[in-house]
Design a protein around this motif. Sequence first.
Motif, short mmCIF file in Angstrom:
data_model
loop_
_atom_site.label_atom_id
_atom_site.label_comp_id
_atom_site.label_asym_id
_atom_site.label_seq_id
_atom_site.Cartn_x
_atom_site.Cartn_y
_atom_site.Cartn_z
N LEU A 12 -5.52 5.38 -1.69
CA LEU A 12 -5.27 6.46 -0.71
C LEU A 12 -4.73 7.63 -1.52
O LEU A 12 -4.96 9.00 -0.95
CB LEU A 12 -4.25 5.85 0.10
N SER A 13 -3.92 7.53 -2.48
CA SER A 13 -3.00 8.52 -2.95
C SER A 13 -4.21 9.37 -3.90
O SER A 13 -3.94 10.65 -3.66
CB SER A 13 -2.01 8.03 -3.93
N TYR B 68 1.33 3.64 -3.06
CA TYR B 68 0.56 5.12 -2.88
C TYR B 68 1.69 6.05 -3.48
O TYR B 68 1.33 7.07 -4.31
CB TYR B 68 0.60 5.26 -1.32
N LEU C 52 3.80 7.43 6.66
CA LEU C 52 3.55 6.23 6.25
C LEU C 52 4.91 5.11 6.47
O LEU C 52 4.98 4.20 6.93
CB LEU C 52 3.24 6.16 4.69
N PRO D 51 0.77 15.45 -0.47
CA PRO D 51 0.64 14.03 -0.36
C PRO D 51 2.17 13.64 -0.41
O PRO D 51 2.23 12.26 0.07
CB PRO D 51 -0.19 13.65 -2.03
N THR E 74 0.89 -1.44 -0.10
CA THR E 74 -0.01 0.06 0.10
C THR E 74 0.97 1.29 0.00
O THR E 74 0.62 2.19 -0.91
CB THR E 74 -0.94 0.14 1.28
N SER F 192 4.15 10.74 3.08
CA SER F 192 4.92 9.60 2.95
C SER F 192 5.89 9.21 4.23
O SER F 192 6.06 8.08 4.43
CB SER F 192 5.79 9.64 1.66
N LEU G 130 -5.41 -0.25 -2.66
CA LEU G 130 -5.30 0.53 -1.80
C LEU G 130 -4.39 1.70 -1.86
O LEU G 130 -4.87 2.92 -1.32
CB LEU G 130 -5.18 -0.20 -0.49
N GLY G 131 -3.35 1.47 -2.27
CA GLY G 131 -2.27 2.57 -2.39
C GLY G 131 -2.69 3.64 -3.47
O GLY G 131 -2.63 4.82 -3.20
N ALA H 138 -7.14 9.90 -2.92
CA ALA H 138 -8.16 10.63 -1.95
C ALA H 138 -7.17 11.57 -1.26
O ALA H 138 -7.74 12.92 -1.28
CB ALA H 138 -8.55 9.42 -0.85
N VAL H 139 -6.09 11.37 -1.10
CA VAL H 139 -5.33 12.61 -0.44
C VAL H 139 -5.11 13.65 -1.36
O VAL H 139 -5.45 15.02 -1.17
CB VAL H 139 -4.00 12.08 0.03
N VAL I 233 -10.89 6.47 -7.86
CA VAL I 233 -11.18 5.72 -6.72
C VAL I 233 -12.02 4.42 -6.75
O VAL I 233 -11.85 3.58 -6.11
CB VAL I 233 -11.78 6.74 -5.50
#
Length: 444
Positions: free
Chosen positions: A169-170, A29, A200, A193, A25, A197, A165-166, A172-173, A281
């Motif tokens: 997430l990327s 991301y 994360l 974004p 992820t 990192s 998922l990555g 969405a951010v 997404v």
Amino acid sequence: MTEATRAPDGSPLRRVIFSGLLGNTIEYYDFLLYGTVSALVFNRLFFTNLSPAVATFASFTTFAVGYLARPVGGLVFGHLGDRYGRKPMLLTSMIVMGVASTLIGVLPTYGTAGNWAPVLLVFLRLCQGIAVGGEWGGSTLLAAEHAPPARRGLLVGVVQLGGPLGSVLSTAVLALVSLMPEDGFLTWGWRIPFLFSAALLVLGLFVRLKVVESEVFLRSRAADDRQRAPLIELVRRPGQLLRASFFIFGATVTQALTSAFMVSYATGVGIGRSDILLGQVFNGVGAGIAMLVATALSDRIGRRHTLIGAALLLAAVAYPVFAMIGTGDPVLLWIALGLLAAPPMGALLAPSAALLAESFDTGVRYTGVSVGYQFAAVLGGGLAPLIGVSLLSLGGGNPVLVAAYMAAACLASAVAVWSAKETRGRDLVAPVAAAPETVLTSQS
């Protein structure tokens, strides 16, 4: 109690799967975030001395550089991982990716640093590519080597969820920061974004440090049957490595065409940035659900049947996907990405990971899985946006040639899987050449 005897227990297995999921992820991301930002921002900030069309092409070229570096990462991390262990290489790949992505967030632009800005951008993108080249293969085979044979496809598939998922997430951010006014977004908002990192990376290292080495590798090391030059051993059987590369080729082409290229294409037909990001997404969610279903199915009916069906279906939806996006209607874009492209793409992507891990011996497995997958990523994902832009121009803006390219890539994957042996349930300790095809019953 030794590490080898602890490895089969439930707790280490869950830790390995969660670590692989989290690691993938984080890596994707960072890696996929670059692709979206390259279409929205980098052409305007790092290539301002070029015309808009050339700047977009240059931006996608830096995107491709990351893919070109992935086989290098796969080779380096794979060699060291086959010689010295999976865990230390996975820790290293995570650190390289986290540091490179964080530094992208503080890079000066062309207006500040001149030609040094794109040079540094390319260097950090190379680091990203090398890191992903080591992460994917390592996390995939560590999960495969820990998992019980009857559930190997599903558990390796859970690790592959890190890709969508990555992506989600990327996206969405990035979608949140893109709500800023245009000037603020282009000045500093796009950096957030990448700076995220760093957080994360800390989380990922905390989890990964607790992972144990696989019993399969520990047995290999104890028996001293590791290869001094794993790549040389693989090159002696080039057909095996080449075929393995094409297992996943269609999925990598589709993934790139429905992410980096699609952002540029959809923008050109009048779809807004927020609508495009929402479509991505949906694409990530759809692919993730399909991954779990397809990998569970592959444990029951076999890898070959599942993957061939997915590849053929993905080829069939290629033209409808781009035709729907080409209408400029955001709703049709969401349907195309979330309901048409995503399920067969996920179904082709995830079970291929188990098939790859089961196709190589322990002494060359990290190298084989990494180089095989990353070679496909270069020819597929890395070049797909550039080829897509060229084919779209050649077709006068009509995406029919882009769709034909995607369909051909998926058919190549179908042929490669069809030519391979069924590997479901294979004993990963036994040599590939000596391992008979194994067919598990539903009670296995």
